[in-house]
Design a protein around this motif. Structure first.
Motif, short mmCIF file in Angstrom:
data_model
loop_
_atom_site.label_atom_id
_atom_site.label_comp_id
_atom_site.label_asym_id
_atom_site.label_seq_id
_atom_site.Cartn_x
_atom_site.Cartn_y
_atom_site.Cartn_z
N GLN A 251 0.54 -1.28 0.11
CA GLN A 251 0.31 0.07 0.11
C GLN A 251 0.53 1.23 -0.04
OE1 GLN A 251 -2.58 1.85 3.52
NE2 GLN A 251 -4.56 1.28 2.04
N GLN A 252 1.93 0.92 0.06
CA GLN A 252 2.77 2.75 0.42
C GLN A 252 3.61 2.02 -0.90
OE1 GLN A 252 5.10 1.24 4.48
NE2 GLN A 252 5.40 3.51 4.23
N ILE A 253 3.20 1.48 -2.27
CA ILE A 253 3.86 1.70 -2.60
C ILE A 253 3.19 2.25 -3.78
CG2 ILE A 253 5.23 0.52 -4.93
CD1 ILE A 253 6.15 -1.61 -2.51
N LYS A 254 1.52 1.94 -3.85
CA LYS A 254 0.55 2.02 -4.27
C LYS A 254 -0.64 1.88 -4.02
CE LYS A 254 2.19 2.17 -8.77
NZ LYS A 254 1.73 3.11 -9.88
N ASN A 255 -1.27 3.02 -3.66
CA ASN A 255 -2.89 3.07 -3.13
C ASN A 255 -3.65 2.08 -3.36
OD1 ASN A 255 -1.53 4.96 -1.83
ND2 ASN A 255 -2.45 6.61 -3.23
N GLY A 256 -3.77 1.46 -4.39
CA GLY A 256 -4.48 0.61 -4.67
C GLY A 256 -4.75 -0.66 -3.51
N PHE A 257 -3.63 -0.68 -3.16
CA PHE A 257 -3.57 -3.20 -2.54
C PHE A 257 -3.74 -2.03 -0.84
CE2 PHE A 257 -0.82 -3.22 -6.19
CZ PHE A 257 -0.76 -4.34 -6.70
N PRO A 258 -4.34 -3.71 0.12
CA PRO A 258 -5.05 -3.07 0.71
C PRO A 258 -4.13 -3.34 2.28
CG PRO A 258 -5.32 -5.70 0.28
CD PRO A 258 -5.03 -4.64 -0.88
N ARG B 176 -2.37 0.56 -24.74
CA ARG B 176 -2.52 0.17 -23.28
C ARG B 176 -2.19 1.41 -22.46
NH1 ARG B 176 -5.26 -3.79 -22.00
NH2 ARG B 176 -4.06 -4.18 -20.10
N GLN B 177 -2.95 2.21 -22.74
CA GLN B 177 -2.94 3.24 -21.32
C GLN B 177 -4.18 3.46 -20.87
OE1 GLN B 177 -0.57 5.45 -21.28
NE2 GLN B 177 0.62 5.35 -22.76
N CYS B 178 -4.22 3.91 -19.37
CA CYS B 178 -5.39 3.55 -18.81
C CYS B 178 -5.91 4.35 -19.14
CB CYS B 178 -4.83 3.67 -17.29
SG CYS B 178 -4.36 5.84 -17.04
N ASP B 179 -7.32 4.21 -18.41
CA ASP B 179 -8.64 5.34 -18.53
C ASP B 179 -8.42 6.61 -18.04
OD1 ASP B 179 -11.21 6.25 -17.39
OD2 ASP B 179 -11.75 5.12 -18.84
N PRO B 180 -8.38 7.40 -18.86
CA PRO B 180 -7.92 8.59 -18.09
C PRO B 180 -8.87 9.51 -16.77
CG PRO B 180 -8.94 9.09 -20.79
CD PRO B 180 -9.29 7.81 -20.43
N SER B 181 -9.58 8.50 -16.03
CA SER B 181 -9.94 8.71 -14.09
C SER B 181 -9.09 8.24 -13.66
CB SER B 181 -11.33 8.00 -14.71
OG SER B 181 -11.60 6.67 -15.13
N LYS C 228 -3.95 9.07 -12.19
CA LYS C 228 -3.53 9.27 -10.79
C LYS C 228 -3.33 8.16 -10.82
CE LYS C 228 -4.56 11.49 -6.57
NZ LYS C 228 -5.26 12.31 -5.42
N LEU C 229 -3.56 7.43 -10.27
CA LEU C 229 -2.70 5.79 -10.15
C LEU C 229 -1.72 4.90 -10.74
CD1 LEU C 229 -3.18 3.41 -8.59
CD2 LEU C 229 -4.71 2.16 -9.68
N TYR C 230 -1.78 5.26 -12.18
CA TYR C 230 -0.82 4.34 -13.47
C TYR C 230 -0.04 5.44 -14.42
CZ TYR C 230 -4.10 0.99 -12.47
OH TYR C 230 -4.70 -0.52 -12.23
N GLY C 231 -0.39 7.12 -13.71
CA GLY C 231 -0.21 7.78 -14.88
C GLY C 231 0.18 7.59 -16.35
#
Length: 328
Positions: A184-191, A289-294, A297-300
């Motif tokens: 979680q300290q590396i990526k916010n998406g993790f529990p 293979r870019q992320c959705d614009p929404s 913030k998570l993927y850059g």
């Protein structure tokens, strides 16, 4: 409250006042078990495991195995643990194929209590799987987070340094008593419960053969799964199907999808030559293979390829295991 309840409390050595809370806990656990059983009944096969791969030394060659135990810190097969060894510089910072592409040419084997590192024009390096407790502890940094490692000794340092031929390096080993890094300290998406030793962010990276084939259909020079260093490769599914599998059952293991894996320059290192092109397949991935614009913030702006999964229920995965999508 009946005599039977008082008797149960007495046998447990607990005050009778605890029984309502214990009963509620039992009901909750029963509900979880019932829900899990119902989800397993509604499962749907979506593919089959074609590869299981462990990368004992971060950025070095992977070891394909027929079966591996899924633990909280990643895959384990015998004495081999995924990303439990790490090359560091004199400041203690991690060194990967991003800085030293030829690391991918170092192969590994494990025979009993001995780990063997091999590379062209080098004598094999044999190390004990359990690093002697008398060896120094090193303070290391992996993607900005502090983590310890047990120094593997002077022979290992000389071997790694000699093979790479650029600057002094050392090899360290993560031990079970050491404190892991928080995903979680590396990526916010993790529990908050997810942890890793020297892996980038997650213990489990899943990729499908169909997604790799789709990428290769766009490339002049084909790439391999090893360019992307997945732990579990799936066959028999649609292109990028792994992007939508929220929870899967493989053997007796339950995995939950957390987020996509962002791709960097390491994917441009040829696993057969150790040469970094700095272009493909990364440039092609960026084109589609870019992320959705929404989710910027998570993927850059990094392209996405493969999915990170968290462990819901430990067990063993094997090549040939069916992969089931669990229902809601």
């Amino acid at each position: 409250m009946g005599a039977r309840s008082f008797s149960a409390a007495a046998r447990l050595g607990l005050p009778a006042s605890w029984l309502p809370a214990l009963a509620l806990a039992a009901v909750a656990l029963g509900a979880v078990a019932w829900h899990r059983a119902r989800r397993r009944q509604r499962r749907q096969q979506v593919g089959t495991v074609s590869q299981v791969c462990i990368y004992p030394v971060k950025s070095c060659m992977g070891v394909q195995v027929d079966a591996a135990e899924c633990t909280a810190l990643g895959l384990r097969s015998g004495s081999l643990r995924d990303r439990f060894w790490l090359v560091i510089n004199k400041e203690g910072n991690m060194v990967t194929a991003r800085q030293e592409p030829r690391l991918v040419l170092i192969s590994l084997a494990c025979d009993g209590d001995t780990l063997t590192l091999s590379a062209n024009h080098m004598e094999d390096l044999r190390l004990p799987v359990e690093t002697p407790a008398t060896n120094a502890l090193r303070e290391c940094r992996v993607h900005g987070l502090d983590v310890q490692g047990r120094d593997c000794g002077e022979a290992a340092a000389r071997w790694i340094t000699s093979f790479l031929g650029t600057r002094p390096y050392r090899l360290v080993h993560f031990e079970p008593h050491m404190r892991p890094r928080s995903s979680q300290q590396i990526k916010n998406g993790f529990p908050p419960t997810d942890q890793v030793a020297y892996s980038d962010v997650s213990p489990f990276l899943v990729l499908s053969e169909a997604s790799l084939a789709d990428l290769n259909s766009r490339l002049e020079k084909k790439v391999k799964a090893s360019n992307f260093r997945p732990n579990i490769v799936i066959t028999g599914c649609d292109v990028f199907a792994e992007d939508s599998w929220n929870e899967v059952l493989i053997g007796d293991v339950e995995l939950k999808r957390v987020m996509a894996c962002t791709r960097c320059i390491l994917t441009t290192v040829d696993p057969d030559t150790g040469v970094m092109s700095r272009k493909e397949p990364l440039e092609t991935l960026k084109s589609y293979r870019q992320c959705d614009p929404s989710q910027v913030k998570l993927y850059g702006k990094s392209p996405l390829f493969g999915q990170y999964y968290a462990l819901e229920k430990p067990g063993t995965v094997k090549v040939g295991d069916p992969v089931f999508l669990l229902g809601p």
